[in-house]
Design an enzyme around this catalytic site. Sequence first.
Site, PDB file in Angstrom:
ATOM      1  N   ASP A  43      -1.440   3.092   1.130  1.00  0.00           N
ATOM      2  CA  ASP A  43      -2.715   3.580   1.665  1.00  0.00           C
ATOM      3  C   ASP A  43      -3.863   3.082   0.785  1.00  0.00           C
ATOM      4  O   ASP A  43      -3.983   3.482  -0.372  1.00  0.00           O
ATOM      5  CB  ASP A  43      -2.683   5.114   1.688  1.00  0.00           C
ATOM      6  CG  ASP A  43      -3.744   5.707   2.592  1.00  0.00           C
ATOM      7  OD1 ASP A  43      -4.572   4.944   3.115  1.00  0.00           O
ATOM      8  OD2 ASP A  43      -3.750   6.936   2.778  1.00  0.00           O
ATOM      9  N   ASP A  44      -4.692   2.193   1.309  1.00  0.00           N
ATOM     10  CA  ASP A  44      -5.851   1.648   0.581  1.00  0.00           C
ATOM     11  C   ASP A  44      -5.468   0.647  -0.509  1.00  0.00           C
ATOM     12  O   ASP A  44      -6.236   0.455  -1.455  1.00  0.00           O
ATOM     13  CB  ASP A  44      -6.667   2.762  -0.095  1.00  0.00           C
ATOM     14  CG  ASP A  44      -7.487   3.586   0.874  1.00  0.00           C
ATOM     15  OD1 ASP A  44      -7.242   3.486   2.083  1.00  0.00           O
ATOM     16  OD2 ASP A  44      -8.358   4.346   0.421  1.00  0.00           O
ATOM     17  N   CYS A  79      -8.662   3.304   7.919  1.00  0.00           N
ATOM     18  CA  CYS A  79      -7.322   3.894   7.906  1.00  0.00           C
ATOM     19  C   CYS A  79      -6.733   4.113   9.294  1.00  0.00           C
ATOM     20  O   CYS A  79      -5.749   3.489   9.677  1.00  0.00           O
ATOM     21  CB  CYS A  79      -7.337   5.216   7.148  1.00  0.00           C
ATOM     22  SG  CYS A  79      -7.673   5.055   5.384  1.00  0.00           S
ATOM     23  N   ASP A 308      -2.531  -0.461   4.798  1.00  0.00           N
ATOM     24  CA  ASP A 308      -3.355  -0.302   6.002  1.00  0.00           C
ATOM     25  C   ASP A 308      -4.690  -1.036   5.882  1.00  0.00           C
ATOM     26  O   ASP A 308      -5.334  -1.321   6.887  1.00  0.00           O
ATOM     27  CB  ASP A 308      -3.559   1.170   6.360  1.00  0.00           C
ATOM     28  CG  ASP A 308      -4.144   1.994   5.222  1.00  0.00           C
ATOM     29  OD1 ASP A 308      -4.383   1.441   4.122  1.00  0.00           O
ATOM     30  OD2 ASP A 308      -4.350   3.207   5.414  1.00  0.00           O
ATOM     31  N   HIS A 309      -5.135  -1.338   4.682  1.00  0.00           N
ATOM     32  CA  HIS A 309      -6.334  -2.162   4.438  1.00  0.00           C
ATOM     33  C   HIS A 309      -6.514  -2.319   2.941  1.00  0.00           C
ATOM     34  O   HIS A 309      -5.777  -1.737   2.144  1.00  0.00           O
ATOM     35  CB  HIS A 309      -7.595  -1.555   5.063  1.00  0.00           C
ATOM     36  CG  HIS A 309      -7.818  -0.116   4.715  1.00  0.00           C
ATOM     37  ND1 HIS A 309      -8.236   0.287   3.477  1.00  0.00           N
ATOM     38  CD2 HIS A 309      -7.640   1.017   5.446  1.00  0.00           C
ATOM     39  CE1 HIS A 309      -8.318   1.608   3.450  1.00  0.00           C
ATOM     40  NE2 HIS A 309      -7.953   2.079   4.627  1.00  0.00           N
TER      41      HIS A 309
END
Length: 709
Positions: A43-44, A79, A308-309
């Site tokens: 995540d991130d 997200c 996710d990014h």
Amino acid sequence: MISNLRISNYFIIFYVLFLIIPIKVTSIHFVDSQHNVILILTDDQDIELGSMDFMPKTSQIMKERGTEFTSGYVTTPICCPSRSTILTGLYVHNHHVHTNNQNCTGVEWRKVHEKKSIGVYLQEAGYRTAYLGKYLNEYDGSYIPPGWDEWHAIVKNSKFYNYTMNSNGEREKFGSEYEKDYFTDLVTNRSLKFIDKHIKIRAWQPFALIISYPAPHGPEDPAPQFAHMFENEISHRTGSWNFAPNPDKQWLLQRTGKMNDVHISFTDLLHRRRLQTLQSVDEGIERLFNLLRELNQLWNTYAIYTSDHGYHLGQFGLLKGKNMPYEFDIRVPFFMRGPGIPRNVTFNEIVTNVDIAPTMLHIAGVPKPARMNGRSLLELVALKKKKKKHMTALKPWRDTILIERGKMPKLKKIRDRYIKQKKKFNKENRLSKECKRRKWQRDCVHGQLWKCYYTVEDRWRIYKCRDNWSDQCSCRKKREISNYDDDDIDEFLTYADRENFSEGHEWYQGEFEDSGEVGEELDGHRSKRGILSKCSCSRNVSHPIKLLEQKMSKKHYLKYKKKPQNGSLKPKDCSLPQMNCFTHTASHWKTPPLWPEELGEFCFCQNCNNNTYWCLRTKNETHNFLYCEFVTEFISFYDFNTDPDQLINAVYSLDIGVLEQLSEQLRNLRKCKNRQCEIWSTSQMLRSPKLVDLRVNEKSFLTYQPEKT
């Protein structure tokens, strides 16, 4: 006759069986060839800021024993929209989850797209499916989405402690004890338990597992044993780090100034905490593959690792966050390993999160649904192998993807937008506008750095007040006479823009609680700003608050900052219309390493409503660029072949014909459906001989060039 009829009937039956039997055998062979598949999602997590350099176990397992896709991207740096794309294989404009709020587990998502997720397709193909970790930002835990046999998902957004989970339909609450509550470890432990139990009971059945870790998302709580690591680590300081302001970029970056010492300390500490949280992921990956080895499942299992990014920490002066159409936010770690996947190999072709669903279905032997927009990565692997053997039967891989954020309304023709923007940012127009201000027309008084004058050709030009410049400026360099005037104009306009933003209180970062008195102190010095910064190097001009620091010792400044002030910006006042702002205080982080109280608190606005855009990211043997159109009608173009850090918006160097073709391709990708998206993901126009060189020489419109070293 009857005998002949019987023979004829037998022949027909035999012929029918002959047609049917191969189909059944093929079908059985297809099912038998199904492999286990694991998607590991962080995540991130960035790639541009160097996070993978601090995950040695994961790098060895996924990179050295698999393939790295060095051009791995997400089609949106947010997200929930990105995760919705991963689950469906659809671009954002097709699943309509545009933000972390709008339709994030909303009515359309639940009624339409959630019922056609990879979990549903894999379950129907005979897989036992499991999802563990973070699902979607607005998931309320009231239901189990269709397609999942095993379900352990956190309610709402990522946390490490004090969270609630839906565990196979039951709500579980967790506290703040590391040994039993730390979310990253819990996700790992339950994933291992699922695999172990499944193989021992249902070894004949393939499994599909999504492991969705919270790290390195905020609040970035590291496990206690890692809280001492990475002190003084500054790998996040890339070429665009603290490169601000940027008058040639979109609205928000035009108004974001350079970070001061407190902001820099914040980005350094946040980077450190993010790396610390990833150590638990690194250990979890090692434990996962050790178990697969013990259960003799490595040969039968595919694994994909990605995020996710991406993320930014000080890039272009932005303290933290995502949402931007730049490499640091859209480029992500992307690895794959499994049967037939080359080891310790890198692929440079563009792959994205829209390809994950088709890839997982391909592994399962499930034909890609027509509605999906991506393409299986196994096709790319096969294509590379075919090319190596000089076989080109497969369809070529794409060289362009769509990057999108938010809904884009109908805009004016690109030619009209371009002319309007070009006129606004033209050096001569900007110089004329700036020189009409009275302060630049006066004689060179003490402390003044520049003077404007009008030439006999009716053009404004600038004169450098040389007596007021320091001879000790290490940043000044000898220049060619022919470029002298033009370079001076560049330097003057950069200086003037920064001063205009600071005088207008338009900096959207670093508002401290004592900003009232800081502002008063600055007001007393504005007429003498040149005295505070005589050595005006364009890349080193500081944020307005920094000017006060230059006149005060560090000890006195910190004491001054801690003193309560009347009219200060309280945390509740940390907001601006149409802006996404946050207040950082010493109480934000609950676990070590903590934010030093003596550094105080500050407000920062990290995003705005008009930061809506659609972009083309193209990369092939000849071209490597990002082309964007914003909802504000702003246009940008970054050529990575000459500007890898995206410091210069080179849109003014494009031929209008090329610009129109790029806009047309973008328009088609913006509205593409089903498999059309792949058709418009190939830049055929760039193969036209007359368009091989995208740029023309229009130096007067290249507004802000970085200093040459």
